[in-house]
Design a protein around this motif. Structure first.
Motif, mmCIF file in Angstrom:
data_model
loop_
_atom_site.group_PDB
_atom_site.id
_atom_site.type_symbol
_atom_site.label_atom_id
_atom_site.label_comp_id
_atom_site.label_asym_id
_atom_site.label_seq_id
_atom_site.Cartn_x
_atom_site.Cartn_y
_atom_site.Cartn_z
ATOM 1 N N PHE A 185 1.961 12.319 -7.360
ATOM 2 C CA PHE A 185 1.588 13.030 -8.588
ATOM 3 C C PHE A 185 1.952 14.513 -8.472
ATOM 4 N N MET A 200 0.854 -1.189 0.000
ATOM 5 C CA MET A 200 0.000 0.000 0.000
ATOM 6 C C MET A 200 0.891 1.241 0.000
ATOM 7 N N THR A 260 0.629 7.882 -5.546
ATOM 8 C CA THR A 260 2.018 7.743 -5.983
ATOM 9 C C THR A 260 2.092 7.206 -7.416
ATOM 10 N N GLY A 306 0.005 5.327 -1.463
ATOM 11 C CA GLY A 306 -0.855 6.435 -1.030
ATOM 12 C C GLY A 306 -2.199 5.956 -0.495
ATOM 13 N N THR A 321 6.846 -5.444 -6.534
ATOM 14 C CA THR A 321 6.706 -4.050 -6.113
ATOM 15 C C THR A 321 7.715 -3.179 -6.864
ATOM 16 N N GLY A 355 -3.808 15.519 -14.941
ATOM 17 C CA GLY A 355 -5.168 14.999 -15.169
ATOM 18 C C GLY A 355 -5.715 14.296 -13.941
ATOM 19 N N GLY A 408 1.924 3.400 -7.259
ATOM 20 C CA GLY A 408 0.544 2.962 -7.022
ATOM 21 C C GLY A 408 -0.308 3.089 -8.268
#
Ligand SMILES: Cc1cc2nc3c(=O)[nH]c(=O)nc-3n(C[C@H](O)[C@H](O)[C@H](O)COP(=O)(O)OP(=O)(O)OC[C@H]3O[C@@H](n4cnc5c(N)ncnc54)[C@H](O)[C@@H]3O)c2cc1C
Length: 274
Positions: free
Chosen positions: A71, A27, A101, A29, A151, A90, A104
């Motif tokens: 982001f 996990m 992230t 963000g 990951t 966006g 993510g």
């Protein structure tokens, strides 16, 4: 729903936790994993943001992006290629951009993903926490989850001199997830399109390249926008989803491809966002 929460102290502990049980998920963000979309998913969270790199660096060969970079960090990075910045902007709003992230976003692998289209178009590769290095396309082809794809630790986006890149999206309002997205990158050699990589989001279950469309333009002079739209339209049969009907998507997607081409023909990927 999170059933157990683990906070590993380093990469070795994270890898061992993620390999320890099938219901464990990395996990970052948490904007996807803690959203209503994932409510029915019972999982054990392994918090990875603190142990993954989060910096962004412009190297001689391209861009290195730590998987834990948010982001908003991407948007604020001063010499980010314009198409990548536009794709990152966006993402809904600043609150989500501050948490979501880059790693993510790739892990979520949504049909309308903000970053997968442009990173695939730029032929990005990935360094994984377990030491493997894979192309983004190859990684996306593996089964999802920590035991399959693994990951992501770092994303490497090559930026070759002269590469042109463009990105166009359609969303209901400017601060909303994309219904459709089109990203592409190519070189112009003697006025001819070379090495074209074109990726569309929202058209199929996951963002992907469209080799039949790439073949239409490879080695040719780039046509005018209307001609691009007319050539592309017959090759696309978008899916229906909660964001838009297939009929609506069919009416918009070819003009987005033309828009991305026209944007790319004006700037190179090396040029920073203004
Ligand atoms: C209101 C709202 C708006 C959204 N708008 C958009 C949008 O415009 N565009 C868009 O693309 N998405 C959007 N999303 C979906 C999601 O927020 C994004 O995909 C976001 O980038 C996920 O990043 P995260 O760090 O929060 O991931 P998390 O929620 O922590 O994880 C998402 C997935 O990625 C996996 N994962 C996390 N880190 C890694 C890693 N380093 N390596 C491999 N896998 C990993 C997790 O196991 C999980 O499967 C939105 C979500 C919400 C709630």
């Amino acid at each position: 729903m999170v059933t157990t929460f683990h906070r590993p102290k380093d990469a070795a502990e994270a890898l061992s936790l993620l390999a320890g049980a099938a219901d464990r998920l990395a996990m970052a963000g948490g904007t996807q994993l803690l959203s209503s979309e994932s409510r029915s998913l019972g999982f054990s969270a392994v918090a990875v943001s603190a142990i993954l790199p989060g910096g962004i660096d412009r190297l001689a060969t391209g861009l290195s992006i730590g998987a834990a970079a948010t982001f908003q960090q991407l948007v604020d990075y001063p010499s980010l290629p314009g198409a990548l910045r536009k794709a990152a902007l966006g993402m809904v709003d600043r609150n989500i951009r501050n948490r979501a992230t880059v790693g993510g976003n790739l892990g979520a692998d949504k049909s309308c993903s903000s970053l997968i289209p442009i990173l695939l178009a730029l032929d990005a590769s990935l360094e994984l926490l377990d030491g493997r290095t894979l192309g983004l396309q190859e990684w996306l082809g593996l089964p999802p989850g920590p035991m399959g794809r693994g990951t992501i630790s770092r994303i490497l986006a090559p930026l070759h001199e002269g590469t042109k890149a463009g990105y166009a999206r359609w969303s209901r309002v400017s601060c909303d997830i994309a219904v459709l997205g089109a990203a592409l990158a190519f070189r112009l050699e003697g006025g001819l399109v070379k090495g074209l990589r074109l990726v569309l989001g929202g058209v199929s279950a996951h963002s992907r390249r469209f080799p039949a469309i790439e073949a239409l333009f490879e080695g040719r002079i780039l046509p005018e926008g209307d001609a691009i739209e007319a050539a592309v339209a017959p090759l696309l049969s978008p899916i229906d989803d909660v964001r838009g009907s297939a009929q609506f998507k069919r009416s918009r997607i070819s003009s987005l491809v033309a828009e991305a081409f026209l944007e790319a023909s004006e700037v190179t990927a090396m040029e920073a966002a203004k």
